[in-house]
Design a protein around this motif. Structure first.
Motif, mmCIF file in Angstrom:
data_model
loop_
_atom_site.group_PDB
_atom_site.id
_atom_site.type_symbol
_atom_site.label_atom_id
_atom_site.label_comp_id
_atom_site.label_asym_id
_atom_site.label_seq_id
_atom_site.Cartn_x
_atom_site.Cartn_y
_atom_site.Cartn_z
ATOM 1 N N HIS A 33 0.858 -1.183 0.000
ATOM 2 C CA HIS A 33 0.000 0.000 0.000
ATOM 3 C C HIS A 33 0.893 1.231 0.000
ATOM 4 O O HIS A 33 1.614 1.481 0.962
ATOM 5 N N GLU A 44 -3.883 4.758 4.737
ATOM 6 C CA GLU A 44 -4.412 5.094 3.409
ATOM 7 C C GLU A 44 -5.827 5.687 3.452
ATOM 8 O O GLU A 44 -6.327 6.141 2.437
ATOM 9 N N TRP A 45 -6.435 5.707 4.635
ATOM 10 C CA TRP A 45 -7.791 6.261 4.754
ATOM 11 C C TRP A 45 -7.780 7.700 5.249
ATOM 12 O O TRP A 45 -8.813 8.238 5.623
ATOM 13 N N HIS A 92 -5.722 3.856 -5.080
ATOM 14 C CA HIS A 92 -6.510 3.525 -3.882
ATOM 15 C C HIS A 92 -7.761 4.408 -3.836
ATOM 16 O O HIS A 92 -8.079 5.093 -4.810
ATOM 17 N N GLN A 152 -21.099 4.935 0.974
ATOM 18 C CA GLN A 152 -21.094 5.120 2.433
ATOM 19 C C GLN A 152 -19.919 5.962 2.911
ATOM 20 O O GLN A 152 -19.881 6.377 4.059
ATOM 21 N N ASP A 192 -11.009 -3.603 -4.993
ATOM 22 C CA ASP A 192 -11.435 -3.265 -3.630
ATOM 23 C C ASP A 192 -12.376 -2.065 -3.689
ATOM 24 O O ASP A 192 -12.269 -1.226 -4.585
ATOM 25 N N GLU A 238 -10.132 -10.431 4.015
ATOM 26 C CA GLU A 238 -9.318 -9.326 4.537
ATOM 27 C C GLU A 238 -9.156 -9.469 6.041
ATOM 28 O O GLU A 238 -10.140 -9.468 6.777
HETATM 29 O O1 H79 Z 1 -6.797 -1.403 1.070
HETATM 30 C C1 H79 Z 1 -7.032 -1.780 2.403
HETATM 31 C C2 H79 Z 1 -8.083 -0.950 3.035
HETATM 32 O O2 H79 Z 1 -7.919 0.425 2.804
HETATM 33 C C3 H79 Z 1 -9.348 -1.470 2.384
HETATM 34 N N1 H79 Z 1 -9.027 -2.842 2.036
HETATM 35 C C4 H79 Z 1 -7.690 -3.120 2.470
HETATM 36 C C5 H79 Z 1 -7.033 -4.190 1.659
HETATM 37 C C6 H79 Z 1 -10.455 -1.440 3.309
HETATM 38 N N2 H79 Z 1 -10.539 -0.685 4.360
HETATM 39 N N3 H79 Z 1 -11.639 -0.924 4.988
HETATM 40 N N4 H79 Z 1 -12.254 -1.842 4.334
HETATM 41 C C7 H79 Z 1 -11.551 -2.196 3.294
HETATM 42 C C8 H79 Z 1 -13.496 -2.353 4.720
HETATM 43 C C9 H79 Z 1 -14.193 -1.242 5.332
HETATM 44 C C10 H79 Z 1 -15.323 -1.434 5.843
HETATM 45 C C11 H79 Z 1 -15.911 -0.339 6.501
HETATM 46 FE FE1 H79 Z 1 -17.670 0.417 6.166
HETATM 47 C C12 H79 Z 1 -15.761 1.004 6.192
HETATM 48 C C13 H79 Z 1 -16.670 -0.506 7.642
HETATM 49 C C14 H79 Z 1 -17.066 0.783 8.027
HETATM 50 C C15 H79 Z 1 -16.494 1.717 7.123
HETATM 51 C C16 H79 Z 1 -18.394 -0.320 4.426
HETATM 52 C C17 H79 Z 1 -18.521 1.030 4.438
HETATM 53 C C18 H79 Z 1 -19.072 -0.866 5.472
HETATM 54 C C19 H79 Z 1 -19.628 0.199 6.159
HETATM 55 C C20 H79 Z 1 -19.287 1.358 5.501
#
Ligand code: H79
Length: 414
Positions: A33, A44-45, A92, A152, A192, A238
């Protein structure tokens, strides 16, 4: 009646079937990443978590200049760890393209002082060093105006509440065409972010057909947290072993495809300056072995720093795992899940008439296994015969290796 491809998931063209087989044999890959976000050192978020506006993030992107990036070093580290493939973020959720693209100026070549295409350099180096390359590609986008209606996430970036969804899908198909045309033969595409808008029309069939037309042996690895859909080649989990859902968003349904589990080495995917919560080498080896016991690959993540260097904690662990794999790899590579389902004490893997018993957490000198049909002999990893009763109680070698005692069971002929 003829079966369509969708109804008969195994009826894939020979090249893709062979690629799936290669993939399952590989068992261990490196997840990377790396992007504009790496500069802030908060994962990364960060654009989402700190509600950074598009214009501010665009400025941040204009500063990205990873002068110490060296593809050769990265690929050599993956090799040293015993990994067989690399899956790297081509784009990303922040929407910034880490590759040369004509579909948007918002990319590393046109937007940054770096001006190089790191994915091209990686692709060349992977070819030289015999590592397969997969591109992670986010379907979710917090920057693109046409990612609309929003899902979302991505509501804090200040975009106007208008957009043309089919145009966004065209944009993705254009970029995927570039990725599958300009970088030689790829292992596949790791998707993703679809979970952001689970009910939208993602035109998956069209996009998957495009990928398979451009590269018939490229695998589609979707991280949508659902059971496999038609056209997909791998089911990936994951931060969980197949069938588990400690993360809270994984499906417990296991389909018939090759399996993979992705894992962070600390608690972050992208570079996180303050996250030193690294798993120990022993824990990482256990996870790799357990994944193999479930018949799954481990895709182990690193988050390189914004200058292109790799955090020393990650580098040290990868080299230690590589040392372990150099000795015990034969019990992992090219195996499938063994005849004894995963247990708390460990797992089994198998190849042909050989079963590898991986004793991970067990302190007693003997271990009672479920009885396997046929006649079996047991030996330690270094070839010494071990007692095995008819009732299948195994006498273990003393725990000389801290990570995993691998016992070899060999089925006797006739
Ligand atoms: O790249 C990495 C992360 O940035 C990405 N996948 C990995 C490999 C990732 N981050 N979070 N997720 C995947 C799943 C996120 C689920 C959630 Fe939601 C985000 C839970 C709460 C906020 C999805 C959106 C479900 C509810 C809102």
């Amino acid at each position: 009646m003829l079966l369509t491809l969708a109804q008969a998931p195994d009826a894939v063209p020979a090249e893709r079937a062979a690629a799936r087989q290669w993939y399952s044999d590989a068992r261990f890959g490196m997840f990377i990443h790396w992007g504009v976000y790496s500069q802030l050192g908060q994962g990364e978020w960060v654009m989402q978590n700190r509600s950074i506006a598009v214009a501010d993030y665009e400025w941040l992107a204009s500063q990205f200049n990873p002068v110490k990036f060296d593809a050769k070093t990265w690929v050599a580290l993956a090799k040293a760890a015993g990994m067989k493939y690399i899956t790297i973020t081509s784009r990303h959720h922040d929407g910034f393209s880490m590759f040369a693209t004509k579909a948007t100026r918002y990319n590393i070549v046109d937007w940054t002082p770096f001006q190089r295409d790191p994915l091209r350099e990686l692709a060349e180096e992977c070819r030289k060093q015999g590592i397969k390359l997969f591109f992670y590609y986010s379907q979710l986008d917090w920057h693109h105006p046409d990612y609309f209606p929003r899902g979302q996430t991505g509501r804090g970036s200040g975009r106007l509440e208008v957009g043309d969804w089919p145009k966004y899908l065209d944009f993705m198909d254009a970029q995927l065409t570039e990725l599958l045309t300009n970088y030689g033969s790829l292992g596949g595409i790791w998707f993703d972010g679809m979970w952001d808008k689970p009910d939208a029309d993602w035109r998956l069939a069209q996009t998957y057909a495009l990928i398979h037309k451009l590269q018939p042996a490229a695998l589609i690895v979707p991280n949508h947290h659902q059971a496999p859909l038609p056209g997909e080649d791998v089911q990936t989990f994951e931060q969980d072993l197949p069938g588990a859902n400690t993360a809270g968003f994984n499906t417990k349904t296991i389909g018939g495809l090759p399996l993979e589990t992705s894992l962070t080495m600390n608690d972050s995917w992208g570079f996180n300056l303050t996250d030193h919560h690294y798993k120990s080498t022993r824990e990482l080896i256990h996870y790799l072995v357990r994944a193999a016991g479930y018949g799954a690959n481990l895709l182990l993540n690193i988050g390189p720093r914004p200058d292109g260097t790799i955090p020393p904690e990650a580098e040290a662990r990868l080299k230690e795992i590589g040392g372990w794999m150099a000795t015990y790899g034969e019990s992992i590579y090219g195996t499938r899940a063994g005849p004894i389902a995963p247990r708390s004490w460990g797992v089994t893997t198998a190849r042909g008439d050989t079963v590898f018993v991986h004793v991970l957490d067990w302190n007693d000198p003997t271990l009672a296994l479920p009885v396997l049909a046929g006649t079996w002999k047991a030996k330690s990893w270094d070839g010494k015969p071990l007692p095995l009763t008819q009732g299948f109680t195994l006498t273990l070698p003393t725990a000389s290796d801290a990570s995993d005692r691998v016992i070899v069971l060999i089925k006797q002929k006739g």
